[in-house]
Design a protein around this motif. Structure first.
Motif, short mmCIF file in Angstrom:
data_model
loop_
_atom_site.label_atom_id
_atom_site.label_comp_id
_atom_site.label_asym_id
_atom_site.label_seq_id
_atom_site.Cartn_x
_atom_site.Cartn_y
_atom_site.Cartn_z
N LYS A 468 0.82 -1.21 0.00
CA LYS A 468 0.00 0.00 0.00
C LYS A 468 0.85 1.26 0.00
CE LYS A 468 -3.69 0.48 2.28
NZ LYS A 468 -4.67 0.63 3.39
N GLN A 469 2.01 1.18 0.63
CA GLN A 469 2.85 2.37 0.79
C GLN A 469 3.77 2.61 -0.41
OE1 GLN A 469 4.91 1.72 4.47
NE2 GLN A 469 3.24 2.54 5.72
N THR A 470 4.03 1.56 -1.24
CA THR A 470 4.96 1.70 -2.35
C THR A 470 4.30 1.24 -3.64
OG1 THR A 470 5.86 -0.53 -2.19
CG2 THR A 470 6.83 1.14 -0.75
N LYS A 471 5.01 1.47 -4.74
CA LYS A 471 4.55 1.00 -6.06
C LYS A 471 5.23 -0.31 -6.47
CE LYS A 471 3.62 5.66 -7.79
NZ LYS A 471 3.92 6.65 -8.87
N ILE A 472 5.97 -0.95 -5.52
CA ILE A 472 6.69 -2.20 -5.82
C ILE A 472 5.71 -3.37 -5.75
CG2 ILE A 472 8.56 -3.75 -5.13
CD1 ILE A 472 9.95 -1.33 -3.89
N LYS A 473 5.76 -4.23 -6.78
CA LYS A 473 4.94 -5.43 -6.80
C LYS A 473 5.66 -6.51 -6.00
CE LYS A 473 2.95 -8.94 -9.83
NZ LYS A 473 2.86 -9.46 -11.22
N ILE A 474 5.05 -6.91 -4.89
CA ILE A 474 5.67 -7.90 -4.00
C ILE A 474 4.81 -9.16 -3.98
CG2 ILE A 474 6.53 -8.37 -1.67
CD1 ILE A 474 6.66 -5.35 -1.22
N ASP A 475 5.40 -10.30 -4.44
CA ASP A 475 4.71 -11.59 -4.41
C ASP A 475 5.16 -12.36 -3.18
OD1 ASP A 475 3.36 -11.16 -6.78
OD2 ASP A 475 5.00 -11.98 -8.00
N PHE A 476 4.18 -12.96 -2.51
CA PHE A 476 4.48 -13.73 -1.29
C PHE A 476 3.91 -15.14 -1.41
CE2 PHE A 476 3.08 -14.82 3.18
CZ PHE A 476 4.34 -15.27 3.58
N ALA A 510 13.88 -1.21 -7.10
CA ALA A 510 13.28 -2.39 -7.74
C ALA A 510 11.83 -2.10 -8.10
CB ALA A 510 13.36 -3.58 -6.79
N LYS A 511 11.36 -2.85 -9.11
CA LYS A 511 9.95 -2.79 -9.50
C LYS A 511 9.20 -4.04 -9.04
CE LYS A 511 10.82 0.00 -13.64
NZ LYS A 511 10.69 0.09 -15.12
N ASN A 512 9.94 -5.11 -8.85
CA ASN A 512 9.32 -6.37 -8.45
C ASN A 512 10.15 -7.02 -7.35
OD1 ASN A 512 7.17 -6.81 -10.74
ND2 ASN A 512 9.08 -6.28 -11.80
N ALA A 513 9.46 -7.74 -6.48
CA ALA A 513 10.14 -8.46 -5.41
C ALA A 513 9.37 -9.75 -5.12
CB ALA A 513 10.25 -7.61 -4.15
N ILE A 514 10.09 -10.74 -4.59
CA ILE A 514 9.51 -12.03 -4.24
C ILE A 514 9.93 -12.37 -2.81
CG2 ILE A 514 9.48 -14.50 -4.73
CD1 ILE A 514 10.13 -13.84 -7.63
N VAL A 515 8.96 -12.79 -2.02
CA VAL A 515 9.23 -13.26 -0.67
C VAL A 515 8.70 -14.69 -0.57
CG1 VAL A 515 8.85 -12.94 1.80
CG2 VAL A 515 9.08 -10.94 0.30
#
Length: 582
Positions: A468-476, A510-515
């Motif tokens: 919600k706070q950033t424009k980074i796409k984070i997949d979990f 970064a634009k994308n991240a994976i957790v």
């Protein structure tokens, strides 16, 4: 004796010895022609008979066939005689079959001996002590490079290297005194080509003939090989004696037959005590790193002999009775294989006692550091909680009070001063956002929900906030739903994910991240990956990266490990593994 008619070759008379030799009865023998018993052709026989007209002859050898069809070698003395005008050949027959056979055997033996001398590079000799002359066989002539088999002793003496002259005089004196065979090896320099060769002489003295006789063999290759081996052994002994590591050589039966001075120094015993010892000697006192007994069958030398393979880097604690201490050695055993079997084993070792003490000190310091880190973490948590409570009770309540008062003011203005209410609206909204942000920050500072939520839910909520706070796409993704974990585990992993995402937002672009959070075979693993600008791992100064250090210490405090992988312009991967979390 036979009486033979010269004109026709008929046998007309024979004595008793001839009858016995030819194994015919007298009547039958006298009815035969000489061609019936002589295996030569009739023409050849007639020529022989014609030669008897005027003189006697001796024919060295004939072959006669006797009654049982066997062939015998005979020697004949023949002379012409006359009786009443009739000419006869009086032939005296001598059986030389055994002599002939012996001569043939002798020639074959001589030929075989000659071939054997050439093949084996040896010869025979007789040395006449009276005439001081040597008589060599053909093999001896070839070996010494002589022109004749008879040569004076002075010529042979010229070939001997001077250091052997006295030795040869002693040998001859001992031969004459003891009359026992002698064996000696020395070198000669052949006069024909100045070639230096090694010879081996086995000799015997004959008192009756006053001669020394025996055999001489070319052993140049073996003597050269022996000298080379001795030189090699001397170089090897010198080499290992100068080495700063201990070296012992075990024979195939595991007994020590060679060592260097460093080995004696490290093991604290004398060379005489070390020679002949094996891993099975009872006076060894050797232990493993954990203090347990070190069996002889597991000794590196024993295993190298049994397996025929190199055994490397075995730690052994050896007690030294003279110094009354224990030395820790790092041992390697290297087998030497010959014809598929272990010939010997070279064992090298060096002292790691100081290193072991330092390693134990480092382990102790690391444990103390982990305990200190855990303690500091607890203190930080306590202080953070105190600060959170203080901020919540003071600033939070006041901020909520301000929001409440602004809402009252806004409602009053809307009722009495509608034109002014529009001015206060953005202020009220900003205060509302401040209260909301305050709640988010408070939860980060004091995640009291850790005790109540599962790790999956905690991280999912955290990632939701960052989305919600950033424009980074984070997949979990995770397979640890409903996983019961200790609070300290949950807190460390939660804070690690929070720190990783905070760094990702602040620095990675970064634009994308994976957790990923998953558990396999009792090991809990966390992966945080982004496609940002990355950073240079090799050039990273961890002393200035407090956040990375804190993450590593926190993970280590719960028995885990953390690794950082990053490639410039391709992103960063942070991997955490915590074994046996079940």
């Amino acid at each position: 004796m036979l009486l033979i008619d010269i004109d026709n070759g008929n046998i007309t008379d024979a004595n008793t010895t001839a009858v016995e030799f030819y194994k015919y009865d007298y009547k039958k023998l006298c009815s035969l022609n000489i061609a019936d018993i002589n295996i030569l052709s009739k023409n050849e026989i007639q020529k022989q008979i014609n030669g008897l007209h005027n003189s006697s002859i001796i024919r060295p050898y004939y072959k006669h066939k006797i009654a049982d069809n066997t062939i015998r070698d005979i020697q004949v003395f023949a002379t012409p005689v006359q009786d009443k005008g009739q000419r006869y050949n009086l032939a005296i027959i001598q059986d030389v079959t055994e002599q002939k056979t012996a001569e043939i055997s002798l020639k074959e033996s001589e030929a075989n001996l000659k071939a054997a001398e050439q093949l084996g590079k040896f010869g025979h000799f007789e040395f006449d002590l009276t005439s001081q002359m040597f008589n060599f066989s053909e093999g001896g002539v070839n070996l010494y490079g002589l022109d004749s088999n008879l040569v004076p002793a002075t010529l042979i003496k010229e070939m001997r290297c001077t250091e052997y002259d006295k030795l040869m005089d002693e040998v001859i004196a001992n031969l004459k005194k003891d009359e026992y065979p002698s064996e000696i090896e020395y070198k000669i320099k052949r006069l024909v080509d100045d070639k230096l060769i090694g010879i081996r002489i086995i000799s015997q003295y004959s008192k009756e003939r006053n001669i020394v006789f025996g055999s001489v063999q070319d052993v140049t290759e073996r003597m050269n090989a022996t000298e080379a081996l001795k030189q090699s052994e001397e170089k090897f002994k010198h080499l290992i004696s100068e080495m700063t590591v201990g070296i012992v050589v075990h024979a195939s039966n595991a007994e020590i037959n060679l060592y260097n001075s460093k080995a004696i120094e490290l093991l604290g015993i004398s060379g005489n005590q070390l020679l002949g010892k094996s891993p099975f000697s009872r006076d060894w006192n050797v232990i493993h790193e954990d203090g347990s007994n070190f069996p002889a069958k597991n000794h590196p030398a024993t295993e190298a002999i049994v397996k025929g393979e190199v055994v490397r880097d075995v730690v052994m604690g050896v007690y030294r009775p003279l110094k009354k201490d224990r030395v820790w050695l790092l041992v390697t055993a290297i087998p030497e294989i010959k014809n598929g079997l272990v010939h010997q084993v070279v064992v090298t070792f060096y002292d790691i006692t100081e290193k072991r003490i330092k390693d134990e000190k480092i382990i102790q310091l690391n444990n103390e550091l982990k305990e200190l880190s855990t303690h500091l973490q607890r203190l930080r948590e306590v202080e953070r909680n105190k600060l959170a409570v203080e901020v919540h009770d003071k600033l939070g309540q006041k901020l909520i009070g301000v929001k409440f008062q602004i809402n009252i003011l806004k409602s009053k203005l809307k009722e009495y001063k509608p034109d002014l209410s529009e001015i206060i609206t953005p202020i009220a909204e900003e205060v509302a956002f401040m209260v909301k942000d305050f709640g988010i920050i408070y939860n980060k500072v004091n995640p009291s929900f850790i005790e109540d939520l599962e790790l999956f839910d905690m991280i999912e909520n955290l990632i939701y906030t960052y989305r919600k706070q950033t424009k980074i796409k984070i997949d979990f993704s995770s397979n640890v739903q409903n996983e019961k974990l200790p609070s300290n585990f949950k807190r460390v992993i939660y804070n690690t994910v929070n720190e990783c995402l905070n760094n990702l937002v602040a620095h990675s672009k970064a634009k994308n991240a994976i957790v990923k959070l998953f558990k396999i075979n009792g090991t809990l693993s966390l992966i945080v990956q982004d496609d940002g600008i990355g950073f240079n791992i090799s050039g990273l100064d961890y002393k200035k990266q407090i956040g990375l250090i804190e993450m590593r210490e926190n993970i280590q405090s719960i028995g885990g490990v953390i690794d950082f992988e990053s490639v410039l312009e391709r992103g960063t991967i942070i991997k955490v593994n915590i074994p046996q979390t079940s």
